[in-house]
Design a protein around this motif. Structure first.
Motif, PDB file in Angstrom:
ATOM      1  N   ILE A  77       0.646  -1.133  -0.421  1.00  0.00           N
ATOM      2  CA  ILE A  77      -0.315   0.009  -0.059  1.00  0.00           C
ATOM      3  C   ILE A  77       0.812   1.059   0.167  1.00  0.00           C
ATOM      4  O   ILE A  77       0.941   2.103  -0.898  1.00  0.00           O
ATOM      5  CB  ILE A  77      -1.121   0.075   1.237  1.00  0.00           C
ATOM      6  N   ASN A  78       1.668   0.948   0.586  1.00  0.00           N
ATOM      7  CA  ASN A  78       2.989   2.338   0.768  1.00  0.00           C
ATOM      8  C   ASN A  78       3.339   2.552  -0.911  1.00  0.00           C
ATOM      9  O   ASN A  78       3.849   4.079  -0.915  1.00  0.00           O
ATOM     10  CB  ASN A  78       3.960   2.281   1.907  1.00  0.00           C
ATOM     11  N   SER A  79       3.850   1.497  -1.088  1.00  0.00           N
ATOM     12  CA  SER A  79       4.279   1.526  -2.234  1.00  0.00           C
ATOM     13  C   SER A  79       3.662   2.335  -3.457  1.00  0.00           C
ATOM     14  O   SER A  79       4.165   3.107  -4.387  1.00  0.00           O
ATOM     15  CB  SER A  79       5.119   0.349  -2.391  1.00  0.00           C
ATOM     16  N   LEU A  80       2.701   1.982  -3.339  1.00  0.00           N
ATOM     17  CA  LEU A  80       1.319   2.195  -4.244  1.00  0.00           C
ATOM     18  C   LEU A  80       0.913   3.919  -4.277  1.00  0.00           C
ATOM     19  O   LEU A  80       0.788   3.964  -5.172  1.00  0.00           O
ATOM     20  CB  LEU A  80      -0.080   1.610  -4.488  1.00  0.00           C
ATOM     21  N   ILE A  81       0.483   3.997  -3.230  1.00  0.00           N
ATOM     22  CA  ILE A  81       0.677   5.363  -3.150  1.00  0.00           C
ATOM     23  C   ILE A  81       1.596   6.662  -3.347  1.00  0.00           C
ATOM     24  O   ILE A  81       1.110   7.230  -4.017  1.00  0.00           O
ATOM     25  CB  ILE A  81       0.022   5.697  -1.334  1.00  0.00           C
ATOM     26  N   GLY A  82       2.916   5.510  -2.363  1.00  0.00           N
ATOM     27  CA  GLY A  82       4.279   6.589  -3.249  1.00  0.00           C
ATOM     28  C   GLY A  82       4.423   6.976  -4.769  1.00  0.00           C
ATOM     29  O   GLY A  82       4.872   7.987  -5.323  1.00  0.00           O
ATOM     30  N   THR A  83       4.117   5.560  -5.708  1.00  0.00           N
ATOM     31  CA  THR A  83       3.869   6.094  -6.513  1.00  0.00           C
ATOM     32  C   THR A  83       3.168   6.306  -7.672  1.00  0.00           C
ATOM     33  O   THR A  83       3.292   7.368  -8.739  1.00  0.00           O
ATOM     34  CB  THR A  83       3.919   4.311  -7.335  1.00  0.00           C
ATOM     35  N   PHE A  84       1.850   7.039  -7.032  1.00  0.00           N
ATOM     36  CA  PHE A  84       0.584   7.414  -7.348  1.00  0.00           C
ATOM     37  C   PHE A  84       0.769   9.316  -7.336  1.00  0.00           C
ATOM     38  O   PHE A  84       1.036   9.840  -8.070  1.00  0.00           O
ATOM     39  CB  PHE A  84      -1.035   7.439  -7.011  1.00  0.00           C
ATOM     40  N   VAL A  85       2.043   9.602  -6.018  1.00  0.00           N
ATOM     41  CA  VAL A  85       2.178  10.647  -5.756  1.00  0.00           C
ATOM     42  C   VAL A  85       3.350  11.311  -6.921  1.00  0.00           C
ATOM     43  O   VAL A  85       3.590  11.962  -7.736  1.00  0.00           O
ATOM     44  CB  VAL A  85       2.531  11.122  -4.120  1.00  0.00           C
ATOM     45  N   TYR A  86       4.291   9.854  -6.936  1.00  0.00           N
ATOM     46  CA  TYR A  86       5.325  10.097  -7.977  1.00  0.00           C
ATOM     47  C   TYR A  86       4.808  10.245  -9.557  1.00  0.00           C
ATOM     48  O   TYR A  86       5.576  12.031  -9.984  1.00  0.00           O
ATOM     49  CB  TYR A  86       5.885   9.211  -8.437  1.00  0.00           C
ATOM     50  N   SER A  87       3.559  10.359 -10.079  1.00  0.00           N
ATOM     51  CA  SER A  87       2.425  10.169 -10.634  1.00  0.00           C
ATOM     52  C   SER A  87       1.917  11.717 -11.025  1.00  0.00           C
ATOM     53  O   SER A  87       2.712  12.242 -12.290  1.00  0.00           O
ATOM     54  CB  SER A  87       1.692   9.180 -11.170  1.00  0.00           C
ATOM     55  N   PHE A  88       1.730  12.055 -10.142  1.00  0.00           N
ATOM     56  CA  PHE A  88       1.513  13.187 -10.801  1.00  0.00           C
ATOM     57  C   PHE A  88       3.230  14.494 -11.131  1.00  0.00           C
ATOM     58  O   PHE A  88       2.838  15.533 -11.513  1.00  0.00           O
ATOM     59  CB  PHE A  88       1.109  14.215  -8.823  1.00  0.00           C
ATOM     60  N   GLY A  89       4.051  14.239 -10.203  1.00  0.00           N
ATOM     61  CA  GLY A  89       5.026  15.042 -10.383  1.00  0.00           C
ATOM     62  C   GLY A  89       6.090  14.779 -11.538  1.00  0.00           C
ATOM     63  O   GLY A  89       6.413  15.357 -12.452  1.00  0.00           O
ATOM     64  N   LEU A  90       5.647  12.947 -12.465  1.00  0.00           N
ATOM     65  CA  LEU A  90       6.186  12.662 -13.541  1.00  0.00           C
ATOM     66  C   LEU A  90       5.441  13.241 -14.274  1.00  0.00           C
ATOM     67  O   LEU A  90       6.111  13.268 -16.080  1.00  0.00           O
ATOM     68  CB  LEU A  90       6.139  11.464 -13.435  1.00  0.00           C
ATOM     69  N   ASN A  91       3.998  13.158 -14.797  1.00  0.00           N
ATOM     70  CA  ASN A  91       3.418  13.508 -16.053  1.00  0.00           C
ATOM     71  C   ASN A  91       3.087  15.006 -16.374  1.00  0.00           C
ATOM     72  O   ASN A  91       3.206  15.964 -15.498  1.00  0.00           O
ATOM     73  CB  ASN A  91       1.546  13.162 -15.258  1.00  0.00           C
TER      74      ASN A  91
END
Length: 101
Positions: A77-91
């Motif tokens: 869960i922590n990894s999925l949420i971190g990756t989701f937040v990362y996608s906001f910066g990457l997109n």
């Protein structure tokens, strides 16, 4: 982990995505197909960051939180949420998230 720890971790995730977009993707020649969340390059960065977050989440659970056994729900869960937040910066396309300016 408390709320402040999650805010700091989310800030690091967002900053990592922003740094990759700014310092790597924007300096490369423009691709034929514009970058979006389904672009193969973006998916590669998201997958790599998810693997990194799996390791970071395991280390947080093991050393900071003192979990004796591997806590898979926390790590995933922590990894999925971190990756989701990362996608906001990457997109590069903010409108695809329908986020107000």
């Amino acid at each position: 982990m408390n709320f402040f720890s999650y805010v700091v971790l989310g800030g690091f995730c967002y900053a990592a995505g922003w740094a990759v977009r700014t310092y790597i993707l924007d300096k490369q020649p423009k691709p034929e197909q514009p970058y979006h969340l389904k672009h193969p390059t973006i998916l590669g960065y998201l997958g790599a960051f998810f693997i990194i977050m799996l390791i970071v989440s395991w280390l947080i659970g093991c050393y900071l939180l003192g979990h004796v056994a591997i806590d898979l729900p926390f790590i995933i869960i922590n990894s999925l949420i971190g990756t989701f937040v990362y996608s906001f910066g990457l997109n590069p396309e903010k409108p695809s998230y329908d986020v107000p300016d």
